[in-house]
Scaffold this motif. Structure first.
Motif, mmCIF file in Angstrom:
data_model
loop_
_atom_site.group_PDB
_atom_site.id
_atom_site.type_symbol
_atom_site.label_atom_id
_atom_site.label_comp_id
_atom_site.label_asym_id
_atom_site.label_seq_id
_atom_site.Cartn_x
_atom_site.Cartn_y
_atom_site.Cartn_z
ATOM 1 N N GLU A 20 44.684 86.439 78.314
ATOM 2 C CA GLU A 20 43.719 85.577 78.669
ATOM 3 C C GLU A 20 43.757 85.338 80.175
ATOM 4 N N ALA A 21 44.764 85.294 81.006
ATOM 5 C CA ALA A 21 45.124 85.522 82.354
ATOM 6 C C ALA A 21 44.545 86.532 83.266
ATOM 7 N N PHE A 22 44.539 87.643 82.338
ATOM 8 C CA PHE A 22 43.669 88.871 83.100
ATOM 9 C C PHE A 22 42.085 88.725 82.731
ATOM 10 N N LEU A 23 41.895 88.330 81.580
ATOM 11 C CA LEU A 23 40.315 88.101 81.484
ATOM 12 C C LEU A 23 39.752 87.134 82.387
ATOM 13 N N ARG A 24 40.596 86.056 82.779
ATOM 14 C CA ARG A 24 39.912 85.190 83.582
ATOM 15 C C ARG A 24 39.531 85.704 84.960
ATOM 16 N N ARG A 25 40.333 86.840 85.474
ATOM 17 C CA ARG A 25 39.950 87.596 86.745
ATOM 18 C C ARG A 25 38.741 88.416 86.647
ATOM 19 N N LEU A 26 38.476 88.907 85.685
ATOM 20 C CA LEU A 26 37.021 89.535 85.375
ATOM 21 C C LEU A 26 36.204 88.478 85.177
ATOM 22 N N ASN A 27 35.513 88.497 86.280
ATOM 23 C CA ASN A 27 34.633 86.881 86.409
ATOM 24 C C ASN A 27 33.583 86.741 85.262
ATOM 25 N N THR A 28 32.909 87.702 84.840
ATOM 26 C CA THR A 28 31.692 87.888 84.101
ATOM 27 C C THR A 28 31.931 88.679 82.965
ATOM 28 N N LYS A 29 31.805 88.358 81.618
ATOM 29 C CA LYS A 29 32.121 88.893 80.417
ATOM 30 C C LYS A 29 30.693 89.231 79.669
ATOM 31 N N VAL A 30 30.152 90.254 79.544
ATOM 32 C CA VAL A 30 28.925 90.658 78.746
ATOM 33 C C VAL A 30 28.982 91.376 77.305
ATOM 34 N N LYS A 31 28.446 90.870 76.518
ATOM 35 C CA LYS A 31 28.690 91.734 75.082
ATOM 36 C C LYS A 31 27.256 92.420 75.016
ATOM 37 N N ILE A 32 27.497 93.781 74.947
ATOM 38 C CA ILE A 32 26.326 94.480 74.361
ATOM 39 C C ILE A 32 26.655 95.143 73.225
ATOM 40 N N ASP A 33 25.783 94.762 72.154
ATOM 41 C CA ASP A 33 26.040 95.046 70.702
ATOM 42 C C ASP A 33 25.114 95.639 70.344
ATOM 43 N N ILE A 34 25.366 95.666 68.913
ATOM 44 C CA ILE A 34 24.131 96.421 67.978
ATOM 45 C C ILE A 34 22.788 95.733 68.222
ATOM 46 N N ILE A 35 21.746 96.556 67.996
ATOM 47 C CA ILE A 35 20.330 96.279 68.167
ATOM 48 C C ILE A 35 19.679 95.812 67.043
ATOM 49 N N THR A 36 18.534 95.052 67.142
ATOM 50 C CA THR A 36 17.748 94.871 66.088
ATOM 51 C C THR A 36 16.768 95.883 65.637
#
Length: 423
Positions: free
Chosen positions: A318-334
């Motif tokens: 988690e300490a490293f993920l905090r430094r990756l400022n924005t997390k965006v999930k690109i997942d399966i489509i409809t």
């Protein structure tokens, strides 16, 4: 396209480079090229005629070169025997023979002046960059917010969902702006080459201004690294033969975009990469190592995109993920998004789109093959149809038969996946 012009130096002092380095570089150029006019020396060194003439006068005074002729008031010069000996000594120190470097001080000042923090990132620009992709509006807003930060974004999701396509599409946001990139940087006699024609796309412009030719006007760079990335690639590369350095990828990407694709599948552990960049990602400065262990501090002015199909929690803590400022999930489509993407791909490939056939295809993928709908499937399936038509030397056509054959070529059925050959 606006430029902050760099005035050309008219004296040795204005170059920011020591007279000794200019002398040695000039001696090496003369040694390798033979007789030259002083104006040709200036062209080779990417310095103004007044600077080249001042260097020539210094070398002539020290009896390292002599005049062999004159044309239009410009001296033609060559090395003396003493000058050739001095040139050989200079080549033994390093074999860099190219445009005159800029000082590290000037390089840092320029990177800060054209920082990505001052880029204008607007919804219109981001939406235009991503318009060829089928994404949720909320996802586009997340990506735009990350770009406005000028720091980093972490794209994650299942394989084939379009993370790399999103990352690469962001390059167009940078295309309207140009920056200055030096051919090389010098610090205490050490030379680091930066300009890379593979990375830096030059732009042409007309002006009456006298521009410092040691810099090239380029679009903001976009550098992409995947599974081939190693820890060594993130530091200065010293060539023991030529005895000068090549800049690492993040230095070449300064003032631009750096994509770390397939994050987690490099030849180093993800924590090694993030440990290496924990300070740069936070404080926007990087530390490179010269021979002998000396540290060099440079700006880390990069928008970094990490793209992975691995679970974030399995990669880093988690300490490293905090430094990756924005997390965006690109997942399966409809199914509706699948239809929209398929229609676009058909238009690009010259196929007549038929919604009913694509509906059947969706059923085949989700029910028979028990696969999720991925954003890459429309392109990959249509390509199978185009390739088979090319092989058969017929026009490609979207039919039930061609779709079935494309699926047989592309997918592994559940039965085949579970097949275990007898021993």
């Amino acid at each position: 396209m606006a430029f902050d012009f760099l005035a050309t130096p008219l004296t040795i002092q204005q170059t920011g480079i020591t007279p000794r380095l200019l002398d040695e570089l000039t001696l090496k150029v003369l040694y390798l090229n033979g007789e030259m006019y002083v104006s040709e020396l200036g062209t080779k060194l990417h310095v103004s005629f007044p600077v080249a003439d001042q260097v020539f006068q210094r070398l002539r005074r020290d009896m390292f070169c002599e005049v062999t002729g004159m044309s239009g008031g410009v001296h033609r010069v060559t090395l003396t025997s003493q000058g050739r000996n001095r040139a050989v000594e200079a080549l033994s120190l390093n074999q860099y023979v190219g445009p005159c470097p800029v000082s590290l001080f000037d390089y840092i000042a320029r990177i800060q002046a054209q920082t990505i923090q001052r880029m204008e990132v607007t919804p219109d620009k981001v939406e235009a960059a991503l318009s060829h992709l089928v994404l949720e509006p909320a996802t586009v807003t997340q990506v735009g917010t990350a770009m406005a930060s000028g720091k980093s974004v972490f794209l994650y999701g299942s394989t084939g969902s379009g993370k790399t396509s999103v990352a690469e599409a962001l390059r167009s946001v940078f295309e309207d702006e140009s920056i200055w990139v030096p051919y090389a940087v010098e610090l205490d006699g050490d030379i680091i080459t930066i300009f890379d024609p593979i990375v830096h796309e030059t732009v042409e412009f007309e002006t009456n201004e006298q521009i410092d030719q040691r810099w090239r006007a380029c679009r903001r760079p976009c550098v992409k690294a995947g599974g081939e990335l190693t820890l060594e690639m993130l530091d200065l590369e010293f060539n023991p033969t030529t005895k000068f350095y090549t800049a690492p990828i993040q230095m070449k990407a300064n003032n631009g975009l750096l994509i770390i694709d397939d994050f987690g599948r490099q030849r180093m552990q993800p924590t090694e990469l993030l440990n290496r960049w924990i300070v740069p990602l936070d404080r926007r400065v990087d530390f490179l190592t010269l021979r002998g262990g000396r540290k060099l501090e440079i700006p880390f002015d990069i928008f970094v995109v990490f793209a992975t199909n691995l679970r974030p929690s399995s990669l880093v803590e988690e300490a490293f993920l905090r430094r990756l400022n924005t997390k965006v999930k690109i997942d399966i489509i409809t199914p509706a998004q699948f239809q929209q993407i398929f229609q676009r791909i058909c238009a690009d490939c010259g196929l007549a789109y038929q919604e009913a056939l694509v509906d059947d295809l969706i059923g085949t993928i989700t029910v028979e093959l028990q696969q999720p709908l991925r954003g890459c499937y429309p392109r990959d399936i249509v390509q199978q149809i185009v390739w088979e038509a090319r092989y058969r030397q017929i026009a490609p056509e979207l039919t039930r038969q061609t779709l079935q054959q494309a699926c047989r070529n592309y997918f592994v059925s559940k039965e085949e996946d579970e097949y275990v050959p007898a021993r």
